[in-house]
Design a protein around this motif. Structure first.
Motif, short mmCIF file in Angstrom:
data_model
loop_
_atom_site.label_atom_id
_atom_site.label_comp_id
_atom_site.label_asym_id
_atom_site.label_seq_id
_atom_site.Cartn_x
_atom_site.Cartn_y
_atom_site.Cartn_z
N GLY A 7 5.14 3.97 8.05
CA GLY A 7 5.34 4.52 9.38
C GLY A 7 4.14 4.03 10.00
O GLY A 7 3.26 3.39 9.76
N ILE A 8 4.34 4.19 11.35
CA ILE A 8 3.17 3.91 12.46
C ILE A 8 3.12 5.18 13.44
O ILE A 8 4.02 5.46 13.96
N VAL A 18 6.95 -1.27 18.38
CA VAL A 18 7.77 -0.52 17.33
C VAL A 18 8.94 -0.71 17.38
O VAL A 18 9.93 -0.69 16.15
N VAL A 24 9.83 -0.30 9.36
CA VAL A 24 9.27 1.04 9.93
C VAL A 24 10.13 2.07 9.85
O VAL A 24 11.42 1.97 10.25
N VAL A 27 7.81 7.29 12.61
CA VAL A 27 6.76 7.33 13.46
C VAL A 27 6.22 8.90 13.71
O VAL A 27 6.88 9.95 13.23
N LEU A 264 0.65 -3.32 8.53
CA LEU A 264 1.36 -2.73 7.82
C LEU A 264 1.95 -3.52 6.22
O LEU A 264 2.00 -2.70 5.38
#
Length: 437
Positions: A7-8, A18, A24, A27, A264
């Motif tokens: 995740g970010i 994103v 991903v 979030v 990442l």
């Protein structure tokens, strides 16, 4: 625990990046920065694609002496519902002090400050966590924080404190490996020892972030690339347990999409390396040492009340030293507290500039010096937006010390948000007494 994946931290500044970023899975959003009835369109589109969104609170102050505010809990619960989140997260920190428990003015830190690792603080924290758990519709996870200083007279290590918290409440843990690195540099604590003492089966997910070192102090900035020592701690953690999720935090100095993707990738490689080095057998949590654990039962109601009072006095004295210029409480490192005080004032100036960008525009290059002078005499008591209004009011009350154009624009800005006229000067300067206490 649900597996989250990679995740970010979602921020408006990187929303487009994103949205198009491969790999991903989920979030995290700062809970206080989103409105349930008006969620940002990019966030809604992520939700429609099936991307999990977790609200991450920063203002509950679960480690404070007061019980959690019902309104803040309701707001956090509302965000979890609006986002369809599987859990919510907060911090093991205090963010305000003073008030009825100490018969003193309320003070706000505007920052996550460490709680003492004492039995009093643990009893209060456990009760506060239970209150929060009862008010939330989904599980709660709490995060270890970074600190510039240590409390005197601590009775437990970081790992022991977190173990007993999870053991007594069943709360999940959000382990920030960047914060373990920060505490290694600033407080001499061994990250490996903390990991060895944690209840690894309680980990909900992991934070990874960058920072910088200045004058021997590590600042957890979330504005710099993730350094190798933080990735090494992540690898150590991943060698002990497979983390359900790992998330990259970035709050400022946002790089381009390519650099975020490289970070990442590096995080994924650190986790994979840990899997190769895995110590326990699959599904087996790393054993927690029994020696030194706090096995005392929860405090009785009367004892809990006294624990809150004792903790309130200690936290109020510390926060007053940090934001109101009172002497450092006995046993603290005065130099470190001065570093923390400067960091709090600088953060306060930066956040006010973000929530009220018109003020730096009106004041120009003199904004920062003017705000720091104001902050030196006026501790924050009501959050950053209230702080911006109080700052503008104080400038207006000062009369003709500013050019006519600045006074005119400042008055117009203030009237649009507060009313027809600033309050009398004696009320505008009401917080000066905090410095004298």
């Amino acid at each position: 625990m649900e597996r989250l994946g990679t995740g970010i931290g979602w921020r408006p500044e990187i929303a487009d990046a994103v949205a198009g970023m491969p790999g991903v899975d989920w979030v995290e959003v700062v809970a206080e920065n989103v409105c349930p009835g008006h969620l940002p369109e990019p966030l809604l589109r992520l939700r429609e694609r099936g991307v999990t969104v977790v609200p991450h609170g920063v203002s509950l102050g679960l480690g404070g002496a007061d019980r959690p505010d019902a309104g803040r809990l309701a707001a956090l619960a509302e965000r979890a519902g609006a986002l369809g989140s599987p859990l919510v997260t907060e911090h093991i920190a205090f963010v305000r002090a003073g008030g009825p428990l100490t018969a003193s003015p309320r003070l706000e830190a505007g920052h996550l400050l460490p709680v003492p690792r004492t039995r009093d603080a643990l009893d209060v924290l456990c009760e506060n966590v239970r209150v929060a758990q009862d008010a939330l519709p989904v599980p709660l996870a709490v995060e270890n924080i970074a600190a510039l200083f240590s409390w005197p007279g601590e009775e437990m290590t970081e790992g022991q404190f977190l173990y007993d918290l999870a053991d007594r409440t069943g709360v999940r843990l959000l382990i920030d490996v960047a914060n373990l690195h920060t505490n290694h540099v600033n407080r001499g604590e061994d990250p490996a020892e903390a990991l060895a003492e944690l209840p690894l089966e309680a980990i909900a997910y992991v934070h990874v972030a960058g920072g910088f070192q200045r004058d021997g102090v590590w600042h957890d900035s979330h504005a710099h690339p993730v350094p190798r020592p933080v990735l090494d701690i992540l690898t150590d953690l991943a060698s002990r347990v497979r983390p359900p999720g790992v998330l990259l935090e970035r709050d400022e100095n946002f790089p381009g999409p390519a650099e975020l993707e490289r970070e990442l990738t590096a995080i994924g490689e650190a986790v994979a390396k840990g899997g190769v080095l895995a110590r326990p057998a699959p599904g087996q949590a790393h054993p927690v040492p029994e020696q030194g654990r706090d096995t005392a039962p929860s405090a009785a109601a009367g004892d809990a009340g006294r624990a809150r009072e004792r903790l309130a006095l200690r936290q109020t004295a510390l926060l007053s030293a940090l934001v109101a210029g009172t002497p450092a409480p006995e046993g603290f490192d005065g130099a470190r507290l001065r570093v923390q005080a400067r960091a709090l004032a600088a953060k306060r100036a930066d956040v006010v500039a973000r929530v009220a960008p018109e003020l730096p525009g009106i004041l120009g290059a003199g904004y920062r010096d003017a705000f720091l002078a104001y902050a030196h005499a006026h501790p924050m008591t009501g959050g950053y937006r209230r702080d911006a209004l109080d700052f503008a009011e104080d400038l207006l009350a000062a009369g003709r010390q500013r050019p006519a154009r600045v006074r005119r624009e400042l008055r117009q800005w203030w009237r649009e948000r507060s009313g027809p006229a600033p309050r009398p000067r004696w009320r505008a300067r009401r917080n000066v007494t905090y410095r004298q206490r």
